[in-house]
Design a protein around this motif. Structure first.
Motif, PDB file in Angstrom:
ATOM      1  N   VAL A  74      -1.091 -22.005  -0.972  1.00 33.33           N
ATOM      2  CA  VAL A  74      -1.641 -21.186  -2.062  1.00 33.33           C
ATOM      3  C   VAL A  74      -3.007 -20.617  -1.664  1.00 33.33           C
ATOM      4  CG1 VAL A  74      -2.423 -21.176  -4.472  1.00 33.33           C
ATOM      5  CG2 VAL A  74      -0.365 -22.459  -3.830  1.00 33.33           C
ATOM      6  N   ALA A  75      -3.778 -21.393  -0.946  1.00 31.47           N
ATOM      7  CA  ALA A  75      -5.112 -20.940  -0.518  1.00 31.47           C
ATOM      8  C   ALA A  75      -5.034 -19.715   0.389  1.00 31.47           C
ATOM      9  CB  ALA A  75      -5.845 -22.075   0.187  1.00 31.47           C
ATOM     10  N   LYS A 106      -8.579 -22.912  -2.605  1.00 31.13           N
ATOM     11  CA  LYS A 106      -9.532 -22.952  -1.485  1.00 31.13           C
ATOM     12  C   LYS A 106     -10.624 -23.986  -1.736  1.00 31.13           C
ATOM     13  CE  LYS A 106      -8.696 -18.052  -0.522  1.00 31.13           C
ATOM     14  NZ  LYS A 106      -9.209 -16.677  -0.666  1.00 31.13           N
ATOM     15  N   LEU A 107     -11.116 -24.022  -2.970  1.00 30.77           N
ATOM     16  CA  LEU A 107     -12.185 -24.963  -3.315  1.00 30.77           C
ATOM     17  C   LEU A 107     -11.660 -26.391  -3.425  1.00 30.77           C
ATOM     18  CD1 LEU A 107     -13.885 -22.665  -5.965  1.00 30.77           C
ATOM     19  CD2 LEU A 107     -14.687 -23.132  -3.645  1.00 30.77           C
ATOM     20  N   PHE A 108     -10.406 -26.532  -3.835  1.00 37.55           N
ATOM     21  CA  PHE A 108      -9.739 -27.840  -3.892  1.00 37.55           C
ATOM     22  C   PHE A 108      -9.718 -28.464  -2.497  1.00 37.55           C
ATOM     23  CE2 PHE A 108      -6.147 -30.738  -4.194  1.00 37.55           C
ATOM     24  CZ  PHE A 108      -6.041 -31.106  -5.530  1.00 37.55           C
ATOM     25  N   ILE A 109      -9.398 -27.638  -1.494  1.00 39.23           N
ATOM     26  CA  ILE A 109      -9.365 -28.111  -0.100  1.00 39.23           C
ATOM     27  C   ILE A 109     -10.756 -28.524   0.361  1.00 39.23           C
ATOM     28  CG2 ILE A 109      -8.967 -27.366   2.285  1.00 39.23           C
ATOM     29  CD1 ILE A 109      -6.660 -25.602   1.159  1.00 39.23           C
ATOM     30  N   ARG A 158     -19.089 -25.517  -8.334  1.00 40.55           N
ATOM     31  CA  ARG A 158     -18.450 -25.355  -7.027  1.00 40.55           C
ATOM     32  C   ARG A 158     -17.690 -24.029  -6.921  1.00 40.55           C
ATOM     33  NH1 ARG A 158     -17.967 -30.290  -4.166  1.00 40.55           N
ATOM     34  NH2 ARG A 158     -18.928 -32.029  -5.302  1.00 40.55           N
ATOM     35  N   GLY A 159     -17.582 -23.313  -8.043  1.00 43.37           N
ATOM     36  CA  GLY A 159     -16.941 -21.998  -8.019  1.00 43.37           C
ATOM     37  C   GLY A 159     -15.551 -21.924  -8.600  1.00 43.37           C
ATOM     38  N   PHE A 160     -15.059 -23.021  -9.184  1.00 43.82           N
ATOM     39  CA  PHE A 160     -13.731 -23.008  -9.808  1.00 43.82           C
ATOM     40  C   PHE A 160     -13.727 -22.091 -11.025  1.00 43.82           C
ATOM     41  CE2 PHE A 160     -13.173 -26.639  -7.163  1.00 43.82           C
ATOM     42  CZ  PHE A 160     -11.823 -26.947  -7.099  1.00 43.82           C
ATOM     43  N   LYS A 161     -12.564 -21.486 -11.310  1.00 45.22           N
ATOM     44  CA  LYS A 161     -12.396 -20.601 -12.452  1.00 45.22           C
ATOM     45  C   LYS A 161     -11.387 -21.186 -13.441  1.00 45.22           C
ATOM     46  CE  LYS A 161     -14.879 -17.451 -10.259  1.00 45.22           C
ATOM     47  NZ  LYS A 161     -16.288 -17.205 -10.662  1.00 45.22           N
ATOM     48  N   PHE A 162     -11.520 -20.821 -14.712  1.00 46.12           N
ATOM     49  CA  PHE A 162     -10.634 -21.306 -15.779  1.00 46.12           C
ATOM     50  C   PHE A 162     -10.621 -22.842 -15.819  1.00 46.12           C
ATOM     51  CE2 PHE A 162      -9.154 -16.960 -15.458  1.00 46.12           C
ATOM     52  CZ  PHE A 162      -8.948 -16.608 -16.790  1.00 46.12           C
ATOM     53  N   VAL A 163     -11.809 -23.421 -15.804  1.00 43.39           N
ATOM     54  CA  VAL A 163     -11.937 -24.877 -15.836  1.00 43.39           C
ATOM     55  C   VAL A 163     -12.980 -25.296 -16.868  1.00 43.39           C
ATOM     56  CG1 VAL A 163     -11.114 -25.367 -13.496  1.00 43.39           C
ATOM     57  CG2 VAL A 163     -13.520 -24.766 -13.854  1.00 43.39           C
TER      58      VAL A 163
END
Length: 198
Positions: A74-75, A106-109, A158-163
């Motif tokens: 997905v990243a 990408k940020l999850f990784i 960290r830059g996550f969206k919809f959280v």
């Protein structure tokens, strides 16, 4: 899933067999597998402004569209992938949410690399122990908590969206960071007995 009549959470529409199966087999059971956590997080983010059942009905569509929630794949999704997904009737065709899923992958990784796993990172917000609540009716359920506020704030930093905190609290409920099965729900005690952390 029990065949006899049992008490379940007051929010559950028991006329929907797939909803009952989700409640009985998944909701509130502690999850430590990163792929499953990425799936839950992506689906909760897609839910923003919608009902959970709307997303649940499209879950298989999401699994097909998002490489069975393989975060590495997905990243690497491209703008072309986004354009194709916006046309996919099996998912919520919201460009912002689709782009957020790729961004979040990408940020999850990055978090996996920093903490060894996303699970390690996530569970630290509850000191690696499920918070057990004591709710009786729908009005008892909160939309957020101090822990979801902190978790959401860190993800956003960290830059996550919809959280947002409401989305993250729903995520915490789904993956067992909080046990929000109601006091009379048969799953509440079952989860406590199966996953009691000493």
């Amino acid at each position: 899933m029990p065949t006899e009549k049992v008490s379940r959470c007051p929010w559950l529409d028991e006329s929907k067999a797939d909803y009952v199966a989700y409640h009985d087999d998944e909701w509130g059971i502690p999850v430590y597998d990163d792929q499953k956590l990425f799936e839950y997080l992506t689906l909760e983010s897609a839910q923003a402004g919608l009902s959970w059942y709307t997303i649940l009905k499209r879950r298989e569509g999401y699994r097909k569209a998002f490489a069975n929630f393989d975060v590495a794949k997905v990243a690497k999704f491209t703008e072309q992938d986004v354009n194709e997904l916006v046309q996919n009737t099996e998912i919520i065709r919201h460009r912002g949410k689709i782009e957020a899923a790729i961004n979040n992958a990408k940020l999850f990784i990055a978090i996996q690399k920093e903490f060894g796993s996303f699970s390690n990172y996530q569970w630290a917000f509850v000191n690696n122990k499920t918070i057990v609540n004591s709710f009786k009716s729908n009005s008892d359920y909160p939309a957020t908590s101090e822990e979801s506020d902190a978790f959401s704030k860190d993800l956003k930093k960290r830059g996550f969206k919809f959280v947002g905190s409401t989305i993250i609290y729903a995520h915490m409920q789904a993956c067992g960071m909080v046990n929000d099965h109601s006091m009379n729900c048969y799953k509440r005690k079952q989860i406590i007995e199966q996953f009691q952390q000493l």
